[in-house]
Design an enzyme around this catalytic site. Sequence first.
Site, PDB file in Angstrom:
ATOM      1  N   HIS A  32      31.407  40.299  47.505  1.00 35.18           N
ATOM      2  CA  HIS A  32      31.821  38.905  47.309  1.00 35.18           C
ATOM      3  C   HIS A  32      31.776  38.548  45.821  1.00 35.18           C
ATOM      4  O   HIS A  32      31.943  37.385  45.455  1.00 35.18           O
ATOM      5  CB  HIS A  32      30.900  37.960  48.078  1.00 35.18           C
ATOM      6  CG  HIS A  32      30.889  38.199  49.562  1.00 35.18           C
ATOM      7  ND1 HIS A  32      31.990  37.977  50.351  1.00 35.18           N
ATOM      8  CD2 HIS A  32      29.909  38.651  50.383  1.00 35.18           C
ATOM      9  CE1 HIS A  32      31.698  38.273  51.609  1.00 35.18           C
ATOM     10  NE2 HIS A  32      30.444  38.689  51.656  1.00 35.18           N
ATOM     11  N   SER A  62      33.830  27.594  57.912  1.00 35.97           N
ATOM     12  CA  SER A  62      33.300  28.881  58.349  1.00 35.97           C
ATOM     13  C   SER A  62      32.000  29.218  57.619  1.00 35.97           C
ATOM     14  O   SER A  62      31.049  29.730  58.218  1.00 35.97           O
ATOM     15  CB  SER A  62      34.349  29.975  58.103  1.00 35.97           C
ATOM     16  OG  SER A  62      33.862  31.239  58.475  1.00 35.97           O
ATOM     17  N   TYR A 117      44.414  35.070  54.114  1.00 32.42           N
ATOM     18  CA  TYR A 117      43.907  35.074  55.492  1.00 32.42           C
ATOM     19  C   TYR A 117      44.937  34.501  56.459  1.00 32.42           C
ATOM     20  O   TYR A 117      45.151  35.037  57.549  1.00 32.42           O
ATOM     21  CB  TYR A 117      42.618  34.249  55.512  1.00 32.42           C
ATOM     22  CG  TYR A 117      41.918  34.174  56.840  1.00 32.42           C
ATOM     23  CD1 TYR A 117      40.980  35.136  57.211  1.00 32.42           C
ATOM     24  CD2 TYR A 117      42.155  33.118  57.712  1.00 32.42           C
ATOM     25  CE1 TYR A 117      40.307  35.056  58.419  1.00 32.42           C
ATOM     26  CE2 TYR A 117      41.488  33.031  58.926  1.00 32.42           C
ATOM     27  CZ  TYR A 117      40.566  33.999  59.275  1.00 32.42           C
ATOM     28  OH  TYR A 117      39.911  33.913  60.479  1.00 32.42           O
TER      29      TYR A 117
END
Length: 204
Positions: A32, A62, A117
């Site tokens: 990340h 999320s 995404y």
Amino acid sequence: MNIDEQLPVIEYPQPGLDVIQELTSPRLIKSHLPYRFLPTAMHNGEAKVIYMARNPKDLVVSYYQFHRSLRTMSYRGTFQEFCRRFMNDKLAYGSWFEHVQEFWEHRLDSNVLFLKYEDMFKNLGTMVEDLARFLCVSCDKTQLEVLVENCNQLIEQCCKSEALSISSCRVGVWRDVFTVSMNETFDAYYRQKMAKSDLSFDFC
């Protein structure tokens, strides 16, 4: 096998850099980290980087659910408080806006594949083909169809998971959580932070 053993995270203490360095090629490693903190070998094109970006409204929902689900974090604040921390860069890994724009600036590098995404839900087949091409993996039509079907089943399983109180993998899930006031505040902040970028996202 635990997913962190299958796909180790380079910045986590476990399994650690020593173990990762001993893995046989090709190694699959998650991270990340912002682009500037990735190993020099990646900057020099010695490794391939697949970057997945998600629209920030769904992402913060999320991320909030993720924080609440982990016993090590046990976040118990409100979503409004969490969203405020997100906008003020007070969460792990710093500013999402800087993070995503930094990788966007490198999207044309030969060793970087920048994905969104939301596109995975629009046309998963095309994304799988792009990934195969980027990784120099040859697949015939039948193999691609099987890959797409397996991925669709996995996505469906994740979206139906009872581990989350809402289906946070869904595109547009932010509409179920954001108030009108929160949305207006977030939109204004988003326009300010992304004003100089031509990167855009699908929010619905």
